[in-house]
Design an enzyme around this catalytic site. Structure first.
Site, mmCIF file in Angstrom:
data_model
loop_
_atom_site.group_PDB
_atom_site.id
_atom_site.type_symbol
_atom_site.label_atom_id
_atom_site.label_comp_id
_atom_site.label_asym_id
_atom_site.label_seq_id
_atom_site.Cartn_x
_atom_site.Cartn_y
_atom_site.Cartn_z
ATOM 1 N N HIS A 128 0.857 -1.186 0.000
ATOM 2 C CA HIS A 128 0.000 0.000 0.000
ATOM 3 C C HIS A 128 0.894 1.237 0.000
ATOM 4 C CE1 HIS A 128 -3.182 -2.744 1.941
ATOM 5 N NE2 HIS A 128 -3.499 -2.553 0.677
ATOM 6 N N GLY A 129 0.587 2.160 -0.892
ATOM 7 C CA GLY A 129 1.454 3.323 -1.064
ATOM 8 C C GLY A 129 1.635 4.157 0.184
ATOM 9 N N ASP A 130 0.632 4.186 1.058
ATOM 10 C CA ASP A 130 0.707 5.005 2.273
ATOM 11 C C ASP A 130 1.255 4.216 3.465
ATOM 12 O OD1 ASP A 130 -1.466 3.329 2.499
ATOM 13 O OD2 ASP A 130 -2.820 4.826 3.337
ATOM 14 N N GLU A 131 1.891 3.071 3.199
ATOM 15 C CA GLU A 131 2.518 2.259 4.243
ATOM 16 C C GLU A 131 3.967 1.980 3.829
ATOM 17 O OE1 GLU A 131 0.095 -1.192 4.884
ATOM 18 O OE2 GLU A 131 -1.759 -0.025 5.088
ATOM 19 N N ARG A 190 -6.623 -6.135 -2.943
ATOM 20 C CA ARG A 190 -7.970 -6.588 -3.287
ATOM 21 C C ARG A 190 -8.016 -7.006 -4.751
ATOM 22 N NH1 ARG A 190 -7.382 -5.386 1.261
ATOM 23 N NH2 ARG A 190 -8.853 -4.409 2.726
ATOM 24 N N GLU A 312 1.519 -6.731 10.360
ATOM 25 C CA GLU A 312 1.221 -5.339 10.706
ATOM 26 C C GLU A 312 2.231 -4.920 11.770
ATOM 27 O OE1 GLU A 312 -1.098 -3.570 9.243
ATOM 28 O OE2 GLU A 312 -2.295 -5.094 8.203
#
Length: 611
Positions: A128-131, A190, A312
């Site tokens: 994910h780009g924001d992670e 997804r 995570e």
């Protein structure tokens, strides 16, 4: 401006440090003057510790404490790592993002790029780009392994026994825009073909470029296990991620015990993950947390036969850059132990054929677990992650071979070793005995006749053609006694060749059985890695398919008999040729219609010459 910065760099006292020139030169080559100036200034701040000594590092990772590396900086650093540790690393790209940014992967192994009987593991960051945390953590992991190889036992075990692949950024376009989705606005977690719940995801041609690259990569390298790095919580997540009725509940996969074992390894060695108040023992089933569909985790397990975890690692998304190093320290041991678990636990072995000991890509099944894996086609090796301390019934099957099931107990402190040598469906002993009996029966049948069928036919033709002619006495047919002697000699040799054939089949077979016994009793995974199948492979047994042994001698004897017949017929043919030529000459001389009359027969016929 560029030359001014270059002059400052040459005059800088940091030029003697190993870290400064590598990153600065790489950035200069990319034409990023602004990033170069920032990097030099930041390295000046971090190059010395409180005692004024240069930090002992071979990579310029101090910059990570001030800002997340851009895509260009990330490429420069990972290329520098590959160049510095070229003996144990290999840099390659698995594809490009929507906007054409290469998806770089760094392989770490003692023989990078080689196909070996060793398990493979992959880490995927920045899905994910924001992670973006995974981008920095995987660079730190690569730096630590390169710096501690042959110095630290854990680093040495990983490099020498595992092929580790690191993908720091799966979604570089999303990172550049600081958004979750890729450049097409698609959440990559997804976008994978899922379980049977939603068939529209099964069209792989409609998947995003990053998704397709991951699927090709996974199928090409046959990873045993993997993990992706995320942010938003502190927990180790394992399949299944979705449920058939879309409800939030614990939904077990066939390998639930194995997944829980892997997740527990990461959680236990993490600084505080196992102490979580939200998740028991710091692990969770994906569907029990919240169901999702089209995730990479479930796809890896179903289609890639790869046990994948979703890790995570921080409760905050996009944590400050100065938190990357502390978070790395919290996760370092967990990340290393998870990779090392592939060779320090589980079940490992090889599958070979009893006929020639060639490797077989057999299917490996565990009783009670409705999920199988395939041994590699090149080396026949397999690596099965299983929870320790249990007894397992393991079955190896391959079309054309007999199914074999064996039982093994896995201990809690070392891996299990179980090799299979599969027998062909046609029994080798029965085949050799049957062929030997058939040859003996055939030899006995024709020994009464005096020759093999082909030789008998030649003699029959000789008798039918030459018997009416008066001069056959010059080339007599072998007497009955000679025929009987020849027949007895031939039968004796055929009998000896039959025994020899059976002996030559039985001896290699017994040798193969003994080697199979020694092979299947192996229990050391380190020794299994170095086994050279070519050196321990017995000679291919003749007579198992074409009945070659024994027939060689028979054909040789029959060839000798045929040679005698051919010589006999050549003599007869020469005699006939002489008669025909003499007849023609005499006929021409008497009729006076040939020049031979004057030149050849003049002294004998005393005929008048032509004027």
């Amino acid at each position: 401006m560029r030359w001014f910065l270059y002059l400052l760099f040459l005059l800088s006292p940091l030029r003697s440090l190993n870290s400064a020139p590598s990153l600065s030169s790489a950035l200069r080559d990319l034409g990023h003057e602004k990033e170069l100036a920032i990097s030099l200034e930041e390295q000046k701040k971090e190059a010395f510790n409180s005692e004024g000594l240069a930090n002992d590092t071979i990579f310029p990772l101090q910059v990570l404490t001030h800002h997340y590396l851009t895509n260009a900086e990330l490429e420069a650093v990972i290329k520098n790592i590959s160049k510095t540790c070229a003996n144990i690393t290999r840099l390659y790209s698995i594809g490009q993002s929507v906007r054409g940014v290469p998806l770089w992967v760094l392989e770490i192994a003692d023989n990078p790029g080689a196909v070996e009987p060793e398990p493979s593991f992959k880490y995927v960051g920045n899905m994910h780009g924001d992670e973006p945390l995974g981008r920095g953590l995987l660079l730190y992991l690569a730096e630590w392994l390169c710096s501690n190889y042959l110095k630290d036992s854990l680093a040495t075990d990983i490099v020498q026994k595992v092929h580790l692949h690191l993908l720091p950024s799966m979604n570089p376009d999303g990172f550049a825009e600081k958004k979750r989705e890729n450049a097409n606005g698609v959440d990559l977690n997804r976008d994978f073909p899922d379980q049977v719940f939603f068939s529209h995801n099964n069209d792989e041609s409609k998947r995003q470029p990053e998704t397709q690259a991951i699927m090709r990569w996974t199928r090409d390298y046959h990873f045993v296990a993997s993990a992706s790095l995320h942010e938003g919580a502190i927990v180790a997540n394992y399949p299944w991620d979705g449920t058939p009725d879309l409800s939030t509940k614990y939904f077990k996969s066939p390998d639930d015990d194995s997944f829980r074992y892997l997740a527990s390894i990461y959680s236990q060695y993490h600084t505080n993950m196992s102490k979580s108040s939200e998740f028991k023992d710091g692990i969770t089933n994906g569907a029990a947390w919240y169901p999702l569909y089209g995730g990479m985790q479930d796809w890896n397990y179903i289609h890639g036969h790869c046990l994948d975890l979703t890790l995570e690692l921080c409760g905050q998304k996009w944590p400050p850059a100065n938190q990357i190093l502390p978070i790395w320290e919290d996760n370092k041991t967990s990340m290393l132990k998870l990779v090392a678990s592939l060779v320090k636990s589980g079940l490992h072995g090889k599958v070979e054929s009893a006929l020639g000991h060639q490797p077989l890509p057999a299917t490996i099944k565990i009783k009670g677990i409705n999920h199988s894996i395939i041994a590699s086609a090149k080396a026949g090796d397999y690596h099965r992650i299983l929870a320790p301390g249990k007894i397992y019934d393991v079955t190896a099957s391959m079309p054309g071979y007999k199914i074999q099931t064996r039982q093994v107990k896995l201990s809690n402190d070392r891996p299990g070793m179980l090799n299979f040598v599969l027998e062909p469906e046609i029994d080798i002993n029965e085949l050799a005995t049957s062929n030997a009996q058939a040859r003996t029966s055939e030899n006995q049948k024709y020994s009464a006749i005096g020759s093999r069928p082909l030789s008998r036919d030649i003699w029959t033709l000789t008798e039918q053609f030459w018997a009416p002619l008066p001069f056959t006495r010059f080339f007599p047919e072998p007497s009955l006694a000679e025929k009987n002697n020849r027949a007895g000699s031939l039968a004796s040799k055929n009998s000896e060749s039959t025994n020899l054939a059976h002996k030559d089949v039985q001896q290699p077979l017994q040798k193969s059985i003994n080697e199979k016994k020694d092979f299947m009793e192996g229990s050391n995974f380190d020794q299994a890695k170095g086994n050279n199948l070519e050196n321990t492979r017995p000679l291919m047994m003749k007579g198992t398919s074409n009945d070659q042994i024994g027939m060689d001698q028979t054909l040789s004897d029959e060839g000798n008999l045929i040679s005698e017949v051919v010589v006999h017929h050549l003599r007869l043919s020469s005699f006939c040729f002489m008669i025909v030529v003499t007849s023609l000459l005499l006929f021409a001389a008497l009729k006076g219609r040939s020049r031979f009359r004057l030149r050849l027969l003049r002294p004998f016929a005393k005929l008048p010459t032509k004027a």
